[in-house]
Design a protein around this motif. Sequence first.
Motif: not given
Length: 490
Positions: A478-486
């Motif tokens: 939520y705070l950093e967007g999807s790039s942090v997920c990968t």
Amino acid sequence: MRTGGRPGRVNAVRVIAGLAVVALTATACAGEQVTGELQTVGEVAGLPVTHFESGLKDDAAKPDVRAEGATDAVEDRLALASIADVTDYWDEQMPEHFGEKFEHVDKLMSYDPEGEAQEVCGTSTRDMALNAFYCPPEDLVAWDRGVLLPLLREKFGDMAVAAVLAHEFGHAVQTRLGEKAGIDGGTSTIVKEQQADCFTGSYMRWIAEDKSKYFELSTSDGVNEVLGALFLIRDAPGSHANEQGAHGSGFDRTYAVQLGFEEGAKRCAEIDKTEVDERITEVPFKNATDQAQQGQAPITGGTMVHVQRSLDQAFSATGVDPPQIVEGDGTCQQGRSTPPVSYCEQNNEVHIDLTTLEKIGQPADQVGELTGKNSPDAGLGDFAVFSEVASRYVQGIQKGVGAPTEGGQAGLRTACLVGAWAKFANNPDSGSTLYLSPGDLDEAIAELLQPRSLLAADINGHRVANGFARIEALRNGYLEGSSVCTETYK
């Protein structure tokens, strides 16, 4: 959550780019319903994931602490041990990080709001049920042993009592630090509360590192109990962070606890208004209609059309054929099923049991949660349902790009991607016709902490054991967007 058109459009969320392709083999029998299993994965802020019963150590000495009104009830014994322990903690931390001795709290008081009325800090104890507090003029920490502490122990265990008392000692620490913590007469309540929650997290880390003479804390269920207790005592949806007395949403409070657990007491004292204003999620309802509906959308097939559209928009940049949300009994005819929501690999569909989801999506009864008298019709709220559906939808997205869909890291990536979708939907320029209302993120966390939750579960429905990592993953997205997920969950 709200539905309705909004102008404008932003680029679709960039999701799970660059992950290695992994071949997946279905191992379940046709129509098999999978019972979710806990998975131990990674670490908790640099500590190993541990599993044992948290609470007072068997060989803990009787604390040399006295409090006015204290009885031999287990709640008071726990409170006094907590105070002795958190005092030991600050005896160590204040000189180490702030260059001064910790002056012990002058007065302690236990009271029963249903017993004989007493005046404390200018207020009758009859008016202070479900309360624990620090009173600066009297340098007093007091707690409700009759209602609050028994409720917390029943719902979350002994460590919930230690967490609440540690929070109040955090306010005493602020008073002593003053300018060293940026605290003065004009400091807003929300900044003080965020610091106190953070101090609680730093103290819990100290216990988890086995430095306490009184308590032991596992980094799985034990930390989960602490997070659950402070999440319970959250502000109601629609509250404003700038209001006097604001404590923060559940999302905000768990963030602060985790910050302290990860970075320590010195970092907590650095929390200021600028930081809080940048990340706090507690906002009022935007209009009278939204307030009247408490931000709740009906769980219907029509609303699911908006969920489908928003998810498709959010993940369109992947180029993956999007899963289709299909009403039914929430199971797959072949392969793995995780009702009431299942991702069916064979036909790239998300099957939902709308009847069951409608019950889960009923508004939460926060007053009932706090009093232990929850309404039988209470649910978790609409976004608990939508995020659960999203968690199965992103299985199809991850599978489509060749990302691993089994195991603990896949479960955490799932929670992170749900958070990234929430961020997308909350962007007024996204074009999403489904967008967040106050309290929606708390509903997602409430769902995340459920034993049956799929929100941080892999394609098999197996969820990660420690709530710390589950909440952190959702918040990261939520705070950093999807790039942090990968980048984080590989």
